[in-house]
Motif scaffolding. Structure first.
Motif, PDB file in Angstrom:
ATOM      1  N   HIS B  76       0.829  -1.201   0.000  1.00 24.40           N
ATOM      2  CA  HIS B  76       0.000   0.000   0.000  1.00 24.40           C
ATOM      3  C   HIS B  76       0.867   1.256   0.000  1.00 24.40           C
ATOM      4  CE1 HIS B  76      -4.115   1.636   1.471  1.00 24.40           C
ATOM      5  NE2 HIS B  76      -3.618   2.331   0.482  1.00 24.40           N
ATOM      6  N   GLY B  77       1.900   1.246   0.815  1.00 21.61           N
ATOM      7  CA  GLY B  77       2.792   2.400   0.874  1.00 21.61           C
ATOM      8  C   GLY B  77       3.456   2.665  -0.470  1.00 21.61           C
ATOM      9  N   TYR B  78       3.834   1.601  -1.141  1.00 22.05           N
ATOM     10  CA  TYR B  78       4.555   1.760  -2.414  1.00 22.05           C
ATOM     11  C   TYR B  78       3.618   2.191  -3.545  1.00 22.05           C
ATOM     12  CZ  TYR B  78       7.491   0.561  -6.410  1.00 22.05           C
ATOM     13  OH  TYR B  78       8.206   0.602  -7.577  1.00 22.05           O
ATOM     14  N   VAL B  79       2.520   1.453  -3.715  1.00 17.75           N
ATOM     15  CA  VAL B  79       1.622   1.823  -4.822  1.00 17.75           C
ATOM     16  C   VAL B  79       0.986   3.187  -4.544  1.00 17.75           C
ATOM     17  CG1 VAL B  79       1.155  -0.554  -5.520  1.00 17.75           C
ATOM     18  CG2 VAL B  79      -0.375   0.548  -3.910  1.00 17.75           C
ATOM     19  N   ALA B 350       7.709  12.385  -4.591  1.00 22.62           N
ATOM     20  CA  ALA B 350       6.566  12.314  -3.688  1.00 22.62           C
ATOM     21  C   ALA B 350       6.869  11.375  -2.524  1.00 22.62           C
ATOM     22  CB  ALA B 350       5.327  11.815  -4.430  1.00 22.62           C
ATOM     23  N   TYR B 351       6.234  11.656  -1.408  1.00 19.95           N
ATOM     24  CA  TYR B 351       6.319  10.766  -0.250  1.00 19.95           C
ATOM     25  C   TYR B 351       4.907  10.413   0.180  1.00 19.95           C
ATOM     26  CZ  TYR B 351       7.192   9.070   4.478  1.00 19.95           C
ATOM     27  OH  TYR B 351       7.225   8.295   5.605  1.00 19.95           O
ATOM     28  N   PHE B 352       4.676   9.145   0.383  1.00 20.12           N
ATOM     29  CA  PHE B 352       3.351   8.712   0.830  1.00 20.12           C
ATOM     30  C   PHE B 352       3.556   7.666   1.917  1.00 20.12           C
ATOM     31  CE2 PHE B 352      -0.191   5.679   0.555  1.00 20.12           C
ATOM     32  CZ  PHE B 352      -1.265   6.540   0.764  1.00 20.12           C
ATOM     33  N   ALA B 353       2.822   7.834   3.013  1.00 23.08           N
ATOM     34  CA  ALA B 353       3.016   6.905   4.127  1.00 23.08           C
ATOM     35  C   ALA B 353       1.689   6.301   4.538  1.00 23.08           C
ATOM     36  CB  ALA B 353       3.634   7.627   5.317  1.00 23.08           C
ATOM     37  N   GLU B 360       4.735   3.985  11.004  1.00 23.91           N
ATOM     38  CA  GLU B 360       4.626   4.669   9.727  1.00 23.91           C
ATOM     39  C   GLU B 360       5.532   4.014   8.700  1.00 23.91           C
ATOM     40  OE1 GLU B 360       5.309   8.859   9.884  1.00 23.91           O
ATOM     41  OE2 GLU B 360       5.920   8.946   7.781  1.00 23.91           O
ATOM     42  N   PHE B 361       4.921   3.451   7.689  1.00 17.02           N
ATOM     43  CA  PHE B 361       5.691   2.896   6.579  1.00 17.02           C
ATOM     44  C   PHE B 361       5.495   3.806   5.386  1.00 17.02           C
ATOM     45  CE2 PHE B 361       6.229   0.559   2.711  1.00 17.02           C
ATOM     46  CZ  PHE B 361       7.363  -0.190   2.937  1.00 17.02           C
ATOM     47  N   GLY B 362       6.569   4.362   4.877  1.00 17.77           N
ATOM     48  CA  GLY B 362       6.415   5.288   3.775  1.00 17.77           C
ATOM     49  C   GLY B 362       7.439   5.047   2.684  1.00 17.77           C
ATOM     50  N   CYS B 363       7.083   5.481   1.469  1.00 14.88           N
ATOM     51  CA  CYS B 363       8.026   5.405   0.367  1.00 14.88           C
ATOM     52  C   CYS B 363       8.222   6.802  -0.187  1.00 14.88           C
ATOM     53  CB  CYS B 363       7.499   4.503  -0.746  1.00 14.88           C
ATOM     54  SG  CYS B 363       7.607   2.778  -0.341  1.00 14.88           S
TER      55      CYS B 363
END
Lengths: 346, 417
Positions: B76-79, B350-353, B360-363
Motif C-alpha cells: 500500500h505504501g509503495y503503490v 513524492a512521499y506517501f506513508a 509509519e511505513f512510507g516510500c
C-alpha cells in the motif's frame, strides 16, 4: 512361586539388592521415557495441536525413536571445555536423581533401604543435583552456559531452604524422619492427610519442587528465549540425554514425594468412610501412582500456561515470600502439635 | 585489588529471541545490561537499489518481502506513492478492499507479534493459539491473490482483481473424515466476504482467550510493567510511530491524522497507553486488534452492497481486460507496452506513508521521467525503534532485553531492507 522365592533367598545379599534396584529403576526409566511422550501429547492438546503421532501406533514409539537418535548422535566436546568435568557433569546430575529412590517406600515395608533418616537423605540427594548443573555450566566454558549455571545455583540453593522448611513442618507433625512412618502417620482417610494442617507448606513444597527441577515457570536456568539452553547449551547426544533424563526423573521424584508426604502416599483416600471396603482390593501402590500422576500432570500444565519469571523475581519469591511463610507455619504446626489441636496430633 | 570489568555477551544473530538476525553486543554487569549495541544489516538485500533497475510495477513483490508479516501494508505504501506521482484516482471499491486487507494484515501482524512476544517471555501456548487464527486470515490472502504471504495484490490504480465469489473449500483426502471436512468448511460455504464476516464475529472471542492467558497473569505483568519505559517526549524525539508511540500516550495514527484510502469513511478509535512501558504497548496492540476487527466489519458491509470496478480504467497504468484485447488493437498495444516497458513518470518526487501495523511505513520516490525510479527511499518503522534499544534496555536485566525486543515488534526484513 515358592521355587522363585527360594531361589531369591539363596542369592547373596548384594545380588538381592541389585535385583531390587533393577526392579525400581526399570519401571522408573520407562516412566521417564513415556513422561516425555505424555508431555508432548498433553501440551499438544492444550495448544490445539496433536503432538507426536507418527512413530508406531499413536506415536507410542516416539520416546524410543528419540532415545535411539540421541544415542547415535556425536557428543561434541567444545575446544575450550574441560573434558573431564564436561563429561562428569551429566553423571553428577542423574546420580542423585536416581539415588533418592533408595529410601522411597512404595507400600508398607516395600522399600529398598528402610533408614530412619530417610527425609534427611532425600533432602541431601535433591540438593546435590545442583553440582551437576554448576559443573556443566563451568566446564562448557561458554558465557551462556555459565550464566545458566549461576542462575541455577542461586535458584536451587534459595528454594532448597523453603523446601527444607516445608519438610520440617512434615517432620514436626509426623514426629519421624522415616518416610514409611510419615505415611503411616497420615492413616485415617482424606481429611487426615497432612495437606490440610500443612496446607501452606504443601503448596510451597510443590512450587519449590517445580523451581528445584528448573521447570516452567522457573526455568531460567534453561531460559530458552534468553540464554538459549543455559547450562546444557554445549551438550549433544547422550550427554544431553542424560541431563534430560535427570530432569524428568527429578520431576517424577518431586511428584512422588509430594504425594507421599502430603497426600498420604499409598493410603486409600476412602479410609474411614463407607466406601473403604469397596476399594479395599486396590493395591496401595496404585493409589501412590495415581497421586503422583496428578502432580506430574501439574508440571505439564504449568509449562503450557505460565510465562517465565525473571531471575530476580524468582529470588524475591523464594526469599521474601516462601521462606517467611514456611517459618511462620512451622511455629503454627508446632503449637498445634503441643496443644493437641486437630485429629493429626495424637 | 583486582580491577572489575564488565563482560560482553554476543546476543544473536543465531539466537531464539533475536527475531531473525538481530545481533546485540551486550555489555553486562552480572545480569544487568550496561550497554546494548544493536548491529543491523545481516538481512540487507538492497531493495532500494534493486528498485532503481526495474519498471515501477516490478518492485511491488519486493515490498511484500520487506516486513514479511505485514505484506499488504507495505504494498500500500509503495503503490500509494506511485498513485500520488501519477495522480491516479483509485476506485472506491478498491479503496475499501485495501482498507479491509490493511486491517487483515494488521491483525496478522499483531497476532504474530503477540505469539512471538509471549513465547519470548515464556508463555508457549498463546503462540499456537495466535497461529490458529492467522491460518484463517492467510486463507483470505490466498483467496484473493493465490499466495499466503507474498501477495502482490495491490497494484497501481487499484487491486489485482475483485474478491472471489466463492471461498475456496477444503477437499476430502484419505486422512480426513466426512464430519471433519464439514466442520472445516462450515464458514466457507459462501463468498470470501461471508468468510471474513464470520471471522469478525468469532475473533473478539479469540482475543478474550489470549487476554485470559496473559492480561491479568501476575507473572506476565511482573515481566512487562515498567520494562522499557519511553516518555512521550523521548518517543517523539526518537521518531517512534505506530503502537510504540501510542503506548507512550500520544494519539498519533496516520489513519486518523492524514486519512488515506477509505479510512475517513470508517469508524474506529485509537487506543493509547499511559506509562509508556511494555505492558501498555501490549494493551494498545490488543485493543488495536479489536478496532481492526471493527473496521473489517464495516468494510465487509460496504463491499457487500457496493459492486463496482476495482481498477482504474486508464490503460496506461492498468492492464486492459482480456476480452477487449481480442478485438481491439489499441488494447493489445497497451497490454504489451504495460508489461514490457511499464509506465513512465515525469520528473517529480513524492512521499506517501501508511499506518503499517508497526508504525509509519512510507516510500519516497524521485522520478526522472524514466520508467523506473531514480531513487526509492523506504521509511521503515522498525529501524527507528531499533535505535532506541540501548535506551530502553539500560539498567534492565538480560531477560528484559528479550521482552523489549518483543515489545518493539522488530522484523528484520524491513529494518535491513
Amino acid at each position: 512361586m515358592d521355587f522363585l522365592i527360594g531361589l531369591y533367598d539363596s542369592l547373596p545379599v548384594a545380588i538381592q539388592i541389585i535385583l531390587k534396584i533393577v526392579v525400581i529403576m526399570g519401571p522408573l526409566m520407562v516412566l521417564v521415557a513415556y513422561y516425555t511422550y505424555a508431555e508432548r501429547k498433553v501440551i499438544g492438546y492444550m495448544q490445539v495441536r496433536i503432538g507426536p503421532n507418527r512413530v508406531g501406533p499413536k506415536g507410542w514409539g516416539q520416546p524410543i525413536a528419540d532415545a535411539v537418535k540421541l544415542m547415535f548422535k556425536e557428543i561434541v566436546l567444545p575446544t575450550h571445555a574441560d573434558k573431564t568435568l564436561f563429561l562428569i557433569a551429566p553423571l553428577l546430575s542423574i546420580g542423585p536423581a536416581l539415588a533418592a529412590w533408595a529410601v522411597f517406600p512404595f507400600d508398607t515395608g516395600l522399600v529398598l533401604a528402610d533408614i530412619n533418616a530417610g527425609l534427611l537423605y532425600l533432602l541431601a540427594m535433591t540438593s546435590i543435583g545442583v553440582y551437576g548443573v554448576i559443573i556443566a555450566g563451568w566446564a562448557s566454558n561458554s558465557k551462556y552456559a555459565f550464566l545458566g549455571a549461576i542462575r541455577c545455583a542461586a535458584q536451587i540453593v534459595s528454594y532448597e531452604i523453603a523446601m527444607g522448611f516445608a519438610l520440617v513442618g512434615v517432620l514436626v507433625v509426623a514426629g519421624s524422619l522415616n518416610l514409611g512412618q510419615i505415611v503411616e502417620g497420615q492413616s485415617g482417610g482424606f481429611w487426615n492427610w497432612y495437606w490440610l494442617p500443612l496446607l501452606p507448606l504443601f503448596v510451597i513444597y510443590f512450587i519449590s519442587g517445580v523451581a528445584e527441577t528448573n521447570r516452567a515457570p522457573f526455568d531460567v536456568a534453561e531460559g530458552e528465549s534468553e540464554i538459549v539452553a543455559g547450562f546444557h547449551v554445549d551438550y549433544s547426544g547422550m550427554a544431553f540425554a542424560v541431563f534430560f533424563l535427570a530432569e524428568y526423573a527429578n520431576m517424577i521424584l518431586i511428584s512422588a514425594l509430594t504425594a507421599l508426604m502430603f497426600l498420604g502416599g499409598w493410603l486409600s483416600p476412602f479410609q474411614g468412610t463407607f466406601m473403604e471396603s469397596w476399594f479395599a482390593w486396590v493395591p496401595g501402590i496404585i493409589w501412590l501412582v495415581a497421586k503422583t500422576f496428578v502432580f506430574m500432570f501439574l508440571f505439564l500444565w504449568f509449562r503450557a500456561t505460565f510465562p517465565r519469571y525473571r531471575y530476580d523475581q524468582i529470588m524475591r519469591l523464594g526469599w521474601k515470600i516462601f521462606i517467611p511463610i514456611t517459618i511462620v507455619w512451622i511455629v503454627v504446626a508446632g503449637a498445634m502439635q503441643v496443644y493437641d489441636i486437630g485429629p493429626w496430633y495424637q | 585489588m583486582a580491577e572489575i570489568r564488565n563482560y560482553t555477551l554476543n546476543f544473536g544473530p543465531q539466537h531464539p529471541a533475536a527475531h531473525g538476525v538481530l545481533r546485540l553486543v551486550l555489555e553486562m554487569d552480572g545480569e544487568v545490561i550496561q550497554r546494548a549495541d544493536p548491529h543491523v544489516g545481516l538481512l540487507h538485500r538492497g531493495t532500494e537499489k534493486l528498485a532503481e533497475h526495474k519498471p515501477y510495477n516490478h518492485s511491488i513483490p519486493y515490498m511484500d518481502r520487506l516486513d514479511y508479516v505485514s505484506m499488504m501494508c507495505n504494498e500500500h505504501g509503495y503503490v500509494g506513492t506511485i498513485e500520488k506521482l501519477l495522480s491516479v484516482e483509485v476506485p472506491e471499491r478498491a479503496q475499501y478492499i485495501r482498507v479491509l486487507f490493511d486491517e487483515i494484515t494488521r491483525i496478522l501482524n499483531h497476532l504474530m507479534w503477540l505469539g512471538a512476544h509471549a513465547l519470548d517471555v515464556g508463555a508457549m501456548t498463546v503462540f499456537l493459539y495466535a497461529f490458529r487464527e492467522r491460518e484463517d486470515l492467510m486463507d483470505c490472502y490466498e483467496a484473493v491473490s493465490g499466495a499466503r504471504l507474498h501477495a502482490a495484490y495491490y497494484r497501481v490504480g487499484g487491486v489485482y482483481r475483485d474478491l472471489p465469489e466463492q471461498m475456496p473449500r477444503y477437499e476430502m483426502s484419505h486422512l480426513g473424515s466426512e464430519k471433519e471436512m464439514k466442520y472445516r468448511n462450515q464458514a466457507r460455504e459462501g463468498s470470501l466476504l461471508d468468510f471474513i464476516e464470520d471471522f469478525t464475529e468469532r475473533f473478539p472471542g479469540y482475543v478474550d482467550e489470549y487476554e485470559t492467558l496473559l492480561t491479568d497473569n501476575r507473572i506476565w505483568k511482573q515481566r512487562l510493567v515498567d520494562i522499557g519505559v519511553v516518555t512521550p517526549e523521548r518517543a517523539r524525539q526518537l521518531g517512534f510511530t505506530g503502537p510504540m508511540i501510542r503506548g507512550s500516550g500520544i494519539a498519533w495514527d496516520l489513519r486518523k491524522k492524514q486519512p488515506y484510502a477509505a479510512y475517513d469513511k470508517v469508524d474506529f478509535d485509537i487506543p493509547i497507553g499511559s506509562n509508556g512501558d511494555s505492558y501498555d504497548r501490549y494493551l494498545v496492540r490488543i485493543e488495536e486488534m479489536r478496532q481492526s476487527n471493527r473496521i473489517m466489519k464495516q468494510c465487509v458491509d460496504w463491499l457487500k452492497n457496493n459492486p463496482g470496478p476495482v481498477m482504474v480504467g486508464d490503460y496506461k497504468v492498468a492492464p486492459p481486460p482480456r476480452e477487449k484485447m481480442k478485438d481491439d488493437m489499441e488494447a493489445l498495444i497497451h497490454h504489451f507496452k504495460l508489461f514490457s516497458e511499464g509506465y513512465s513518470i515525469p520528473e517529480s518526487e513524492a512521499y506517501f506513508a501508511v499506518e503499517a501495523p508497526k508504525g509509519e511505513f512510507g516510500c519516497y520516490i524521485i522520478a526522472d521521467g524514466a520508467n523506473k525510479p531514480y531513487r526509492l527511499k523506504i521509511r521503515a518503522p522498525g529501524f527507528a525503534h531499533m535505535a532506541a534499544m540501548d535506551e530502553m534496555t539500560k539498567g534492565h536485566m538480560l531477560a528484559d532485553v528479550v521482552a523489549v525486543i518483543g515489545t518493539m515488534d522488530v522484523v528484520f526484513g524491513e529494518i535491513d531492507r
